[in-house]
Design a protein around this motif. Sequence first.
Motif, PDB file in Angstrom:
ATOM      1  N   SER A 144      48.502  72.890  15.822  1.00  0.00           N
ATOM      2  CA  SER A 144      48.382  74.321  15.540  1.00  0.00           C
ATOM      3  C   SER A 144      48.581  74.619  14.056  1.00  0.00           C
ATOM      4  O   SER A 144      47.915  75.492  13.490  1.00  0.00           O
ATOM      5  CB  SER A 144      49.409  75.096  16.378  1.00  0.00           C
ATOM      6  OG  SER A 144      49.186  74.871  17.756  1.00  0.00           O
ATOM      7  N   VAL A 145      49.525  73.898  13.421  1.00  0.00           N
ATOM      8  CA  VAL A 145      49.719  74.061  11.972  1.00  0.00           C
ATOM      9  C   VAL A 145      48.428  73.730  11.231  1.00  0.00           C
ATOM     10  O   VAL A 145      47.993  74.456  10.331  1.00  0.00           O
ATOM     11  CB  VAL A 145      50.875  73.167  11.480  1.00  0.00           C
ATOM     12  CG1 VAL A 145      50.937  73.157   9.953  1.00  0.00           C
ATOM     13  CG2 VAL A 145      52.203  73.653  12.053  1.00  0.00           C
ATOM     14  N   ALA A 146      47.807  72.618  11.618  1.00  0.00           N
ATOM     15  CA  ALA A 146      46.559  72.222  10.966  1.00  0.00           C
ATOM     16  C   ALA A 146      45.436  73.198  11.274  1.00  0.00           C
ATOM     17  O   ALA A 146      44.538  73.410  10.444  1.00  0.00           O
ATOM     18  CB  ALA A 146      46.177  70.812  11.416  1.00  0.00           C
ATOM     19  N   PHE A 147      45.462  73.794  12.470  1.00  0.00           N
ATOM     20  CA  PHE A 147      44.448  74.785  12.814  1.00  0.00           C
ATOM     21  C   PHE A 147      44.533  75.973  11.855  1.00  0.00           C
ATOM     22  O   PHE A 147      43.504  76.488  11.386  1.00  0.00           O
ATOM     23  CB  PHE A 147      44.648  75.244  14.253  1.00  0.00           C
ATOM     24  CG  PHE A 147      43.504  76.027  14.817  1.00  0.00           C
ATOM     25  CD1 PHE A 147      42.431  75.380  15.399  1.00  0.00           C
ATOM     26  CD2 PHE A 147      43.496  77.414  14.777  1.00  0.00           C
ATOM     27  CE1 PHE A 147      41.361  76.096  15.931  1.00  0.00           C
ATOM     28  CE2 PHE A 147      42.446  78.136  15.303  1.00  0.00           C
ATOM     29  CZ  PHE A 147      41.374  77.478  15.884  1.00  0.00           C
ATOM     30  N   ILE A 148      45.750  76.406  11.553  1.00  0.00           N
ATOM     31  CA  ILE A 148      45.924  77.487  10.573  1.00  0.00           C
ATOM     32  C   ILE A 148      45.377  77.065   9.218  1.00  0.00           C
ATOM     33  O   ILE A 148      44.684  77.832   8.538  1.00  0.00           O
ATOM     34  CB  ILE A 148      47.413  77.868  10.439  1.00  0.00           C
ATOM     35  CG1 ILE A 148      47.888  78.608  11.677  1.00  0.00           C
ATOM     36  CG2 ILE A 148      47.639  78.729   9.206  1.00  0.00           C
ATOM     37  CD1 ILE A 148      49.326  79.059  11.595  1.00  0.00           C
ATOM     38  N   ALA A 149      45.685  75.831   8.807  1.00  0.00           N
ATOM     39  CA  ALA A 149      45.186  75.355   7.519  1.00  0.00           C
ATOM     40  C   ALA A 149      43.667  75.380   7.481  1.00  0.00           C
ATOM     41  O   ALA A 149      43.063  75.751   6.463  1.00  0.00           O
ATOM     42  CB  ALA A 149      45.704  73.942   7.253  1.00  0.00           C
ATOM     43  N   GLY A 150      43.035  75.009   8.596  1.00  0.00           N
ATOM     44  CA  GLY A 150      41.584  75.070   8.657  1.00  0.00           C
ATOM     45  C   GLY A 150      41.064  76.490   8.586  1.00  0.00           C
ATOM     46  O   GLY A 150      40.091  76.782   7.871  1.00  0.00           O
ATOM     47  N   VAL A 152      42.600  79.282   7.323  1.00  0.00           N
ATOM     48  CA  VAL A 152      42.858  79.920   6.026  1.00  0.00           C
ATOM     49  C   VAL A 152      42.081  79.222   4.919  1.00  0.00           C
ATOM     50  O   VAL A 152      41.467  79.868   4.060  1.00  0.00           O
ATOM     51  CB  VAL A 152      44.364  79.921   5.729  1.00  0.00           C
ATOM     52  CG1 VAL A 152      44.640  80.514   4.353  1.00  0.00           C
ATOM     53  CG2 VAL A 152      45.116  80.704   6.810  1.00  0.00           C
ATOM     54  N   GLY A 153      42.084  77.880   4.931  1.00  0.00           N
ATOM     55  CA  GLY A 153      41.383  77.149   3.884  1.00  0.00           C
ATOM     56  C   GLY A 153      39.892  77.433   3.884  1.00  0.00           C
ATOM     57  O   GLY A 153      39.289  77.696   2.833  1.00  0.00           O
ATOM     58  N   ALA A 154      39.283  77.414   5.067  1.00  0.00           N
ATOM     59  CA  ALA A 154      37.851  77.704   5.142  1.00  0.00           C
ATOM     60  C   ALA A 154      37.561  79.159   4.785  1.00  0.00           C
ATOM     61  O   ALA A 154      36.533  79.463   4.181  1.00  0.00           O
ATOM     62  CB  ALA A 154      37.331  77.385   6.538  1.00  0.00           C
ATOM     63  N   GLY A 155      38.501  80.055   5.147  1.00  0.00           N
ATOM     64  CA  GLY A 155      38.321  81.457   4.789  1.00  0.00           C
ATOM     65  C   GLY A 155      38.282  81.666   3.286  1.00  0.00           C
ATOM     66  O   GLY A 155      37.448  82.417   2.764  1.00  0.00           O
ATOM     67  N   PHE A 156      39.184  80.990   2.559  1.00  0.00           N
ATOM     68  CA  PHE A 156      39.185  81.103   1.099  1.00  0.00           C
ATOM     69  C   PHE A 156      37.940  80.442   0.497  1.00  0.00           C
ATOM     70  O   PHE A 156      37.346  80.961  -0.449  1.00  0.00           O
ATOM     71  CB  PHE A 156      40.451  80.475   0.524  1.00  0.00           C
ATOM     72  CG  PHE A 156      41.628  81.400   0.526  1.00  0.00           C
ATOM     73  CD1 PHE A 156      41.876  82.251  -0.540  1.00  0.00           C
ATOM     74  CD2 PHE A 156      42.501  81.438   1.599  1.00  0.00           C
ATOM     75  CE1 PHE A 156      42.962  83.111  -0.538  1.00  0.00           C
ATOM     76  CE2 PHE A 156      43.594  82.298   1.621  1.00  0.00           C
ATOM     77  CZ  PHE A 156      43.821  83.145   0.544  1.00  0.00           C
ATOM     78  N   LEU A 157      37.541  79.305   1.047  1.00  0.00           N
ATOM     79  CA  LEU A 157      36.347  78.636   0.541  1.00  0.00           C
ATOM     80  C   LEU A 157      35.100  79.468   0.775  1.00  0.00           C
ATOM     81  O   LEU A 157      34.143  79.400  -0.012  1.00  0.00           O
ATOM     82  CB  LEU A 157      36.198  77.266   1.205  1.00  0.00           C
ATOM     83  CG  LEU A 157      37.145  76.170   0.715  1.00  0.00           C
ATOM     84  CD1 LEU A 157      36.958  74.901   1.541  1.00  0.00           C
ATOM     85  CD2 LEU A 157      36.903  75.868  -0.767  1.00  0.00           C
ATOM     86  N   LEU A 249      43.902  86.323   9.610  1.00  0.00           N
ATOM     87  CA  LEU A 249      44.097  86.861  10.961  1.00  0.00           C
ATOM     88  C   LEU A 249      44.085  85.744  11.997  1.00  0.00           C
ATOM     89  O   LEU A 249      44.930  85.706  12.891  1.00  0.00           O
ATOM     90  CB  LEU A 249      43.019  87.895  11.284  1.00  0.00           C
ATOM     91  CG  LEU A 249      43.181  89.272  10.636  1.00  0.00           C
ATOM     92  CD1 LEU A 249      41.938  90.121  10.858  1.00  0.00           C
ATOM     93  CD2 LEU A 249      44.415  89.985  11.188  1.00  0.00           C
ATOM     94  N   TRP A 250      43.140  84.842  11.879  1.00  0.00           N
ATOM     95  CA  TRP A 250      43.120  83.700  12.787  1.00  0.00           C
ATOM     96  C   TRP A 250      44.392  82.868  12.624  1.00  0.00           C
ATOM     97  O   TRP A 250      45.007  82.441  13.600  1.00  0.00           O
ATOM     98  CB  TRP A 250      41.882  82.832  12.504  1.00  0.00           C
ATOM     99  CG  TRP A 250      40.692  83.218  13.307  1.00  0.00           C
ATOM    100  CD1 TRP A 250      39.972  84.378  13.209  1.00  0.00           C
ATOM    101  CD2 TRP A 250      40.078  82.452  14.338  1.00  0.00           C
ATOM    102  NE1 TRP A 250      38.936  84.378  14.113  1.00  0.00           N
ATOM    103  CE2 TRP A 250      38.973  83.196  14.819  1.00  0.00           C
ATOM    104  CE3 TRP A 250      40.334  81.202  14.895  1.00  0.00           C
ATOM    105  CZ2 TRP A 250      38.139  82.739  15.830  1.00  0.00           C
ATOM    106  CZ3 TRP A 250      39.501  80.736  15.902  1.00  0.00           C
ATOM    107  CH2 TRP A 250      38.425  81.501  16.355  1.00  0.00           C
ATOM    108  N   GLY A 251      44.782  82.664  11.374  1.00  0.00           N
ATOM    109  CA  GLY A 251      45.981  81.877  11.127  1.00  0.00           C
ATOM    110  C   GLY A 251      47.240  82.526  11.678  1.00  0.00           C
ATOM    111  O   GLY A 251      48.145  81.836  12.167  1.00  0.00           O
ATOM    112  N   LEU A 252      47.314  83.846  11.628  1.00  0.00           N
ATOM    113  CA  LEU A 252      48.481  84.550  12.150  1.00  0.00           C
ATOM    114  C   LEU A 252      48.613  84.334  13.655  1.00  0.00           C
ATOM    115  O   LEU A 252      49.720  84.134  14.177  1.00  0.00           O
ATOM    116  CB  LEU A 252      48.372  86.044  11.837  1.00  0.00           C
ATOM    117  CG  LEU A 252      49.530  86.925  12.323  1.00  0.00           C
ATOM    118  CD1 LEU A 252      50.837  86.498  11.671  1.00  0.00           C
ATOM    119  CD2 LEU A 252      49.235  88.398  12.029  1.00  0.00           C
TER     120      LEU A 252
END
Length: 385
Positions: A144-150, A152-157, A249-252
């Motif tokens: 789940s931690v990595a899911f957030i990273a995906g 948020v990271g993809a959102g910024f990219l 939002l997805w990460g939250l």
Amino acid sequence: MAGAPQFSTDRFALKMGLFYAAYFFFGGVQLPFFPLWLEARGLDARDIGLIIAVPALVRIIVTPIVTHQADRYQALKATLVIGSMVGLIGMTVTGLVASPIAILLAFAVAMAALSPMLSLSDAYALSGLGARERNYGPVRLWGSVAFIAGNVGAGFLLERMAPGHLIWLIVSALAVVVVAALALTPLDPSPRPVAETPAASPKALLRNPAFLAVVLASSMVQGSHAFYYGFSAVQWRAEGLDGRLIGLLWGLGVLAEIVLFALSARLPKSLPPTALLAIGGVGAVIRWTAMAFDTPVALLPALQLLHAASFGAAHLGMMGFLARNVPRELAATAQGFAATWSGIVNASATFVSGFAYAATGSFAYLLMAAMALIGLISALYAGRR
């Protein structure tokens, strides 16, 4: 087995956590942003719904076969490695082809290979961690931690790259999954003395009303996320939300899930898994009903926190039931049966949600709320068996 080499609990849990992290980082990028890539290729909502749904139908056939064979040959790691490699090839081809039909076929192959992996990895984790008297939730939370990273990271990219290039971020994430699968250690073998104890039959699962009710409850509650997974990013983008906010939002939502997983070892032992499933159903009904009615942006974070119930509690309830009621030699088979039911529900919901979104917009969430209600009723029934 006497004299068989044993691996330390920390080593097993670490490798399992790393695999979950790799696999869910891929999911964190693919789930919300693959539809945006499809949209960037010129596909409309109906085409997107079809492309996402049809591979789910393929999974219905593939997953129970693969998981049962993995149980039969005690080859969970080998199956995970092969599936991740085929999935990587399929997703690479998806990015290279142009026509909607070619995209559909390549994506179907990739998802058919990748779809059994969650069932297999959960069976692997429940068996290995159970033998070491470790809890599932604190290991699973790294996914789940990595899911957030995906997310948020993809959102910024997304703010710095064209949506048409998102597919290569997905492919890169899958390459990491292959490496993590190769690093897994096979489970200690658990041979069955055939002369003394006959092998458990998979048919016993289908004759168990409680098992069937729990699988139905889980599939309906989890399947109620179909519109959210397939179209929330597209809808929010159309409403003016930028990629960073969508990713946050997805990460939250997943952050709330992580907190639940981290605290799962402290849940009362007397709390039955079916109660967790019912909590998930209640959370999903509330969440989707609220999101159907032009939700103000200020309220979206609160609704995203309900992901701890609609996904997290429902998932822990399902895993807890399987850990308590399914023998190890049928662990992957049971996961495969559950995935088959879930695949049927998810494919149907995803396909219908594309048409519902095209016709009614956010009111498609009401269909998801009705599904969750059915799951809630089924969980309550299972709790009385």
